[in-house]
Design a protein around this motif. Structure first.
Motif, PDB file in Angstrom:
ATOM      1  N   ILE A 121       0.866  -1.166   0.000  1.00 45.50           N
ATOM      2  CA  ILE A 121       0.000   0.000   0.000  1.00 45.50           C
ATOM      3  C   ILE A 121       0.906   1.219   0.000  1.00 45.50           C
ATOM      4  CG2 ILE A 121      -1.744   1.320   1.243  1.00 45.50           C
ATOM      5  CD1 ILE A 121      -1.323  -2.231   2.309  1.00 45.50           C
ATOM      6  N   GLY A 122       0.736   2.104  -0.967  1.00 48.06           N
ATOM      7  CA  GLY A 122       1.563   3.295  -1.037  1.00 48.06           C
ATOM      8  C   GLY A 122       0.719   4.532  -1.240  1.00 48.06           C
ATOM      9  N   MET A 144      -2.433   1.813  -4.641  1.00 51.73           N
ATOM     10  CA  MET A 144      -1.907   3.172  -4.651  1.00 51.73           C
ATOM     11  C   MET A 144      -3.020   4.147  -4.305  1.00 51.73           C
ATOM     12  SD  MET A 144       0.660   3.173  -7.918  1.00 51.73           S
ATOM     13  CE  MET A 144       1.906   1.886  -8.082  1.00 51.73           C
ATOM     14  N   VAL A 145      -2.748   5.004  -3.336  1.00 54.06           N
ATOM     15  CA  VAL A 145      -3.720   5.984  -2.867  1.00 54.06           C
ATOM     16  C   VAL A 145      -3.169   7.384  -3.132  1.00 54.06           C
ATOM     17  CG1 VAL A 145      -5.037   6.831  -0.890  1.00 54.06           C
ATOM     18  CG2 VAL A 145      -4.468   4.391  -1.059  1.00 54.06           C
ATOM     19  N   ALA A 146      -3.889   8.160  -3.938  1.00 55.74           N
ATOM     20  CA  ALA A 146      -3.489   9.544  -4.239  1.00 55.74           C
ATOM     21  C   ALA A 146      -2.074   9.617  -4.806  1.00 55.74           C
ATOM     22  CB  ALA A 146      -3.607  10.421  -2.996  1.00 55.74           C
ATOM     23  N   THR A 147      -1.716   8.654  -5.647  1.00 52.35           N
ATOM     24  CA  THR A 147      -0.391   8.650  -6.268  1.00 52.35           C
ATOM     25  C   THR A 147      -0.427   9.470  -7.548  1.00 52.35           C
ATOM     26  OG1 THR A 147       0.253   6.540  -5.315  1.00 52.35           O
ATOM     27  CG2 THR A 147       1.365   7.194  -7.338  1.00 52.35           C
ATOM     28  N   ILE A 148       0.382  10.530  -7.563  1.00 50.33           N
ATOM     29  CA  ILE A 148       0.346  11.501  -8.660  1.00 50.33           C
ATOM     30  C   ILE A 148       1.756  11.969  -8.993  1.00 50.33           C
ATOM     31  CG2 ILE A 148      -1.961  12.340  -8.040  1.00 50.33           C
ATOM     32  CD1 ILE A 148      -0.512  14.792  -6.756  1.00 50.33           C
ATOM     33  N   TRP A 283     -12.432   1.702   3.328  1.00 45.28           N
ATOM     34  CA  TRP A 283     -11.401   0.676   3.456  1.00 45.28           C
ATOM     35  C   TRP A 283     -11.799  -0.709   2.936  1.00 45.28           C
ATOM     36  CZ3 TRP A 283      -9.042   1.529   9.045  1.00 45.28           C
ATOM     37  CH2 TRP A 283      -8.484   2.811   9.100  1.00 45.28           C
ATOM     38  N   PRO A 284     -13.046  -1.165   3.113  1.00 47.62           N
ATOM     39  CA  PRO A 284     -13.334  -2.575   2.810  1.00 47.62           C
ATOM     40  C   PRO A 284     -13.039  -3.014   1.381  1.00 47.62           C
ATOM     41  CG  PRO A 284     -15.065  -1.673   4.200  1.00 47.62           C
ATOM     42  CD  PRO A 284     -14.206  -0.515   3.792  1.00 47.62           C
ATOM     43  N   GLU A 285     -13.429  -2.238   0.373  1.00 43.04           N
ATOM     44  CA  GLU A 285     -13.226  -2.683  -1.017  1.00 43.04           C
ATOM     45  C   GLU A 285     -11.757  -2.802  -1.390  1.00 43.04           C
ATOM     46  OE1 GLU A 285     -15.369  -1.608  -4.467  1.00 43.04           O
ATOM     47  OE2 GLU A 285     -17.115  -0.927  -3.340  1.00 43.04           O
ATOM     48  N   PRO A 286     -10.924  -1.770  -1.135  1.00 41.04           N
ATOM     49  CA  PRO A 286      -9.501  -1.936  -1.460  1.00 41.04           C
ATOM     50  C   PRO A 286      -8.832  -3.066  -0.683  1.00 41.04           C
ATOM     51  CG  PRO A 286     -10.042   0.385  -1.172  1.00 41.04           C
ATOM     52  CD  PRO A 286     -11.232  -0.392  -0.713  1.00 41.04           C
ATOM     53  N   VAL A 287      -9.234  -3.252   0.573  1.00 38.56           N
ATOM     54  CA  VAL A 287      -8.646  -4.337   1.362  1.00 38.56           C
ATOM     55  C   VAL A 287      -9.033  -5.689   0.767  1.00 38.56           C
ATOM     56  CG1 VAL A 287      -8.663  -5.479   3.600  1.00 38.56           C
ATOM     57  CG2 VAL A 287      -8.468  -2.995   3.479  1.00 38.56           C
ATOM     58  N   ALA A 288     -10.294  -5.820   0.357  1.00 33.92           N
ATOM     59  CA  ALA A 288     -10.721  -7.068  -0.296  1.00 33.92           C
ATOM     60  C   ALA A 288      -9.924  -7.299  -1.573  1.00 33.92           C
ATOM     61  CB  ALA A 288     -12.216  -7.009  -0.596  1.00 33.92           C
TER      62      ALA A 288
END
Length: 296
Positions: A121-122, A144-148, A283-288
């Motif tokens: 997770i980055g 990737m979260v808010a990777t720009i 959180w649930p969908e990305p974790v799944a």
């Protein structure tokens, strides 16, 4: 009977502060959250100028609520607990974070449960780091979260960011050798890393023309499945800014998704995905996805 809640099904976890060294000997500090689950190991890599503690609630949720075996957060060199008198802040490159610290953290995480599947997770720079690290093949999946790209003309409020970095923080860094907290650029940065960041943010192609390394070739080596998510209210994370990074993952299967703050129940912005108030909504969908589970 009432439905089961995350709290009622939570598994115990141990939380330990650990130290380990990068390949060049720089000491790094991290927090290892471990449990007895059969799920993957998770490496959590931070955004620029964000300390590892910001991600601790998410790490604990992975282990206690979703069955991950362990999650590791860590501070890049020159930040948080990863500082050393033997390494001058002026000489720390942002590329060191991706090419030295990221692989060292991954190795330390793998040592906690050899043979276990690993996911990553980055956030922001933590997503950029995957492409530069040279170790992407050791991840099963990467969120990737808010990777720009930080190119200033593509981010919302670019003029303000440009002025803050170049007219305010740069002179301070030149004198002190680092950017202290309190200048509107997060928790503080070593001068060398800040100089890299400022230079790259002035370039339309960000670090893809940096002469010290061949970012395009490194990114082309990545074949790890990627889920890249961003919030529609992120002032920096415009479609152009996200494309400035993601288009270089030319050989990786990339899925992109935009998060709606109204549906999530509140503002998300550039950083707040990891706030625990989004535990049940975002959180649930990305974790799944990280676990390889089908989404409804």
């Amino acid at each position: 009977m009432p439905p089961e809640t995350a709290a009622s099904t939570a598994q115990p976890a141990t939380v330990e502060t650990i130290t380990f060294d990068a390949a060049d000997g720089h000491p790094l500090e991290g927090t290892l959250t471990a449990g007895a689950g059969d799920g993957p190991l998770a490496l959590i890599s931070a955004a620029t100028a964000v300390k590892r503690g910001f991600y601790q609630k998410f790490a604990e949720s992975l282990v206690t609520e979703h069955g991950f075996r362990a999650a590791l957060t860590y501070d890049y060199r020159g930040t948080g607990g990863s500082q050393s008198d033997r390494f001058k802040p002026r000489h720390i490159s942002m590329s060191d974070w991706a090419m030295r610290d990221f692989p060292a953290a991954l190795t330390r995480l793998e040592q906690s449960a050899p043979g276990h599947q690993v996911v990553g997770i980055g956030q922001s720079f933590g997503g950029q780091a995957l492409g530069l690290s040279g170790v992407s093949g050791r991840f099963e999946r990467y969120l990737m979260v808010a990777t720009i790209s930080g190119y200033w003309r593509n981010i919302g409020g670019g003029w303000k960011a440009f002025a803050s970095m170049n007219l305010i923080a740069s002179p301070v860094a030149a004198v002190l050798g680092r950017v202290p907290a309190g200048l509107g650029l997060g928790s503080g940065l070593p001068g060398g890393a800040f100089a890299d960041w400022t230079k790259w943010c002035r370039r339309p192609d960000y670090f893809f023309s940096e002469p010290r390394f061949d970012a395009k070739s490194l990114y082309a080596e990545v074949r790890t499945p990627i889920l890249a998510i961003g919030a529609t209210d992120d002032p920096w994370g415009t479609p152009a800014a996200r494309d400035g990074i993601m288009r270089h993952y030319i050989n990786a299967p990339v899925e992109t998704r935009w998060l709606d703050p109204q549906a999530a129940g509140g503002p998300i912005g550039h950083l707040d995905f990891f706030r625990s108030r989004f535990r049940d909504t975002l959180w649930p969908e990305p974790v799944a996805w990280l676990k390889g589970e089908k989404r409804s």
